[in-house]
Design an enzyme around this catalytic site. Sequence first.
Site, PDB file in Angstrom:
ATOM      1  CG  ASN A  76      16.912  50.626  42.476  1.00  0.00           C
ATOM      2  OD1 ASN A  76      17.913  50.310  41.843  1.00  0.00           O
ATOM      3  ND2 ASN A  76      16.665  51.870  42.848  1.00  0.00           N
ATOM      4  CB  SER A  96      30.280  43.254  26.692  1.00  0.00           C
ATOM      5  OG  SER A  96      30.474  44.217  25.660  1.00  0.00           O
ATOM      6  N   GLY A 112      26.216  47.004  26.333  1.00  0.00           N
ATOM      7  CA  GLY A 112      25.500  48.229  26.670  1.00  0.00           C
ATOM      8  C   GLY A 112      24.057  47.943  27.034  1.00  0.00           C
ATOM      9  CE  LYS A 138      32.237  44.405  29.581  1.00  0.00           C
ATOM     10  NZ  LYS A 138      32.256  45.650  30.228  1.00  0.00           N
ATOM     11  CG  HIS A 171      35.050  42.987  25.720  1.00  0.00           C
ATOM     12  ND1 HIS A 171      34.558  44.249  25.974  1.00  0.00           N
ATOM     13  CD2 HIS A 171      34.300  42.488  24.715  1.00  0.00           C
ATOM     14  CE1 HIS A 171      33.554  44.500  25.162  1.00  0.00           C
ATOM     15  NE2 HIS A 171      33.373  43.448  24.380  1.00  0.00           N
ATOM     16  CG  ASN A 172      35.481  47.060  28.651  1.00  0.00           C
ATOM     17  OD1 ASN A 172      34.848  46.123  28.182  1.00  0.00           O
ATOM     18  ND2 ASN A 172      34.939  47.917  29.485  1.00  0.00           N
ATOM     19  CD  GLU A 174      34.298  48.854  24.291  1.00  0.00           C
ATOM     20  OE1 GLU A 174      33.858  47.746  24.679  1.00  0.00           O
ATOM     21  OE2 GLU A 174      33.945  49.926  24.813  1.00  0.00           O
ATOM     22  CE1 TYR A 175      38.367  51.931  27.293  1.00  0.00           C
ATOM     23  CE2 TYR A 175      40.177  53.482  27.314  1.00  0.00           C
ATOM     24  CZ  TYR A 175      39.019  52.988  27.878  1.00  0.00           C
ATOM     25  OH  TYR A 175      38.526  53.567  29.016  1.00  0.00           O
ATOM     26  NE  ARG A 191      39.074  55.744  24.494  1.00  0.00           N
ATOM     27  CZ  ARG A 191      37.968  55.088  24.833  1.00  0.00           C
ATOM     28  NH1 ARG A 191      37.343  55.359  25.957  1.00  0.00           N
ATOM     29  NH2 ARG A 191      37.492  54.141  24.035  1.00  0.00           N
ATOM     30  NE  ARG A 220      68.743  45.857  32.284  1.00  0.00           N
ATOM     31  CZ  ARG A 220      68.764  44.633  32.790  1.00  0.00           C
ATOM     32  NH1 ARG A 220      69.195  43.623  32.043  1.00  0.00           N
ATOM     33  NH2 ARG A 220      68.360  44.390  34.007  1.00  0.00           N
ATOM     34  CG  HIS A 261      71.708  45.567  35.503  1.00  0.00           C
ATOM     35  ND1 HIS A 261      71.291  45.366  36.795  1.00  0.00           N
ATOM     36  CD2 HIS A 261      71.607  46.905  35.283  1.00  0.00           C
ATOM     37  CE1 HIS A 261      70.948  46.525  37.332  1.00  0.00           C
ATOM     38  NE2 HIS A 261      71.141  47.481  36.437  1.00  0.00           N
TER      39      HIS A 261
END
Length: 475
Positions: free
Chosen positions: A32, A128, A130, A183, A186-187, A190-191, A288, A445, A451
Amino acid sequence: STADIGVVGLAVMGSNLARNFARHGFTVAVYNRTYAKTEEMMSAHGDEGNFVPSQELSDFVASLARPRKAMIMVQAGKATDAVIDQLAELMEPGDMIIDGGNAHFDNTRRREAALRERGLHFVGTGVSGGEEGALLGPAIMPGGSAESYESLGPILEAIAAKAPDGTPCCTRLGPDGAGHFVKMVHNGIEYSDMQLIGEAYDLLRRGAGIEPAELSKLFGEWNAGELDSYLIEVTAEVLGHTDAATGKPFVDVVLDRAGQKGTGRWTVQNALDLGVPVTGIAEATFARALSSGVKQREGTVDLLTGPTEKTELPETFVEDVRQALYASKIVAYAQGFDQIAAASAEYDWGIDLGACSALWRAGCIIRAGFLDKITTAWRENPELPSLLAAPEFTKIVTDAQSAWRRVVSTAALAGIPTPGFSSALAYYDGLRSRRLPAAVIQGQRDFFGSHTYKRVDREGTFHTDWSGDRTEHEM
Ligand code: NDP
């Protein structure tokens, strides 16, 4: 040089991972930047296994058996780059630097390319679970070369969580950024999952007037059924907790402003780039932001009115909410897998969705009973156009749709915001609609931007002369 693996960065995650390696019989080099932290860890846990502490990074590197494996658990960003540079100077071709921090996959791709030039392997790894997971068995999501995984894989698999069938929750997902990408998603899931559970709580508390202690029991019961998951279990614990200072339910004394460290935002930003509709993750991330948007909330809370009449709840409301939650959760996972599949194609990662869902079955925050079913679905048919096309999941969401609609319409009438439930249902209805209003958008459009559009009845690309005689031209 005796250490099987080394850990750089001995804050909570790094020290727990180092202890986990040691408890599984590996000799672990530890370093460390601030040596006092190394000493602290050694005095508290040095007797748990074989550690080789070093005060200097050069001694740390020298203590590693070749090919050297150094796992970095420091702050994501500049600190990670600084430590990689220092390590790379001291390492030799064939050695490995493993980054277990929450790095953005773009950084991982950049770092991997730079180290590959120098003959070093760089393994960007999602971790993951924690603090507790790091110590007792996290889900590990490594990216990187197949060659590096040959000697690194068995060490990571040894300390990873084990799924109910005994398989380690650690699989090489693909080269360079694949692990950190998985990952990240994954988060994101999770949200989404947390927001959905929050909405279920809100509907039952504000809508049905059920108190937190009672809700804690209800979530506990749900956790024993098809909703079985770590996040439901955690919710039952949180709702059952009483604040010691006031004697009030814990949830009533906590400020209702959700924080975030950014992985949800990264997921949504990337989904926008790839054009994948991860609406549940986006709504959860924005929810959030809305919760912590103090200025807007405080400035409008007394101005905007809600429903004037009392909303009748369906008799089946509690069970309806459970089913809506289950269906919406499945949508969240389905969208996340779509994003992983899209990125895998974009970056040529070759990610196996079955392996990915299998490794989420234990150790990680989104572990859930139904990941077994998801794993089976991808293994039976890796080419599924959507998780919702797997027969078992088609049945679950279609069986839930009446309850889902009652919940979303009741929520709207009662004035309780359910961006997660509502967007999941809208996504479901979007998928099953034979005609979407996108034809109108194509008309608009073409009208203002020439378009062009395609027709349902003929091949080709067309434009209508909107400002002239409105004849159609094939382009
Ligand atoms: P922190 O993110 O708080 O990082 C602290 C560590 O980083 C300390 O060891 C510190 O050393 C070191 N560090 C900071 N800057 C430097 C630098 N310039 N050079 C060398 N070392 C530096 O620790 P955590 O344990 O919470 O997390 C580690 C990583 O794991 C992070 O990337 C995090 O995102 C990720 N992660 C965290 C999870 C969690 O639940 N906390 C879950 C999954 C991943 P010093 O003691 O000298 O200051």
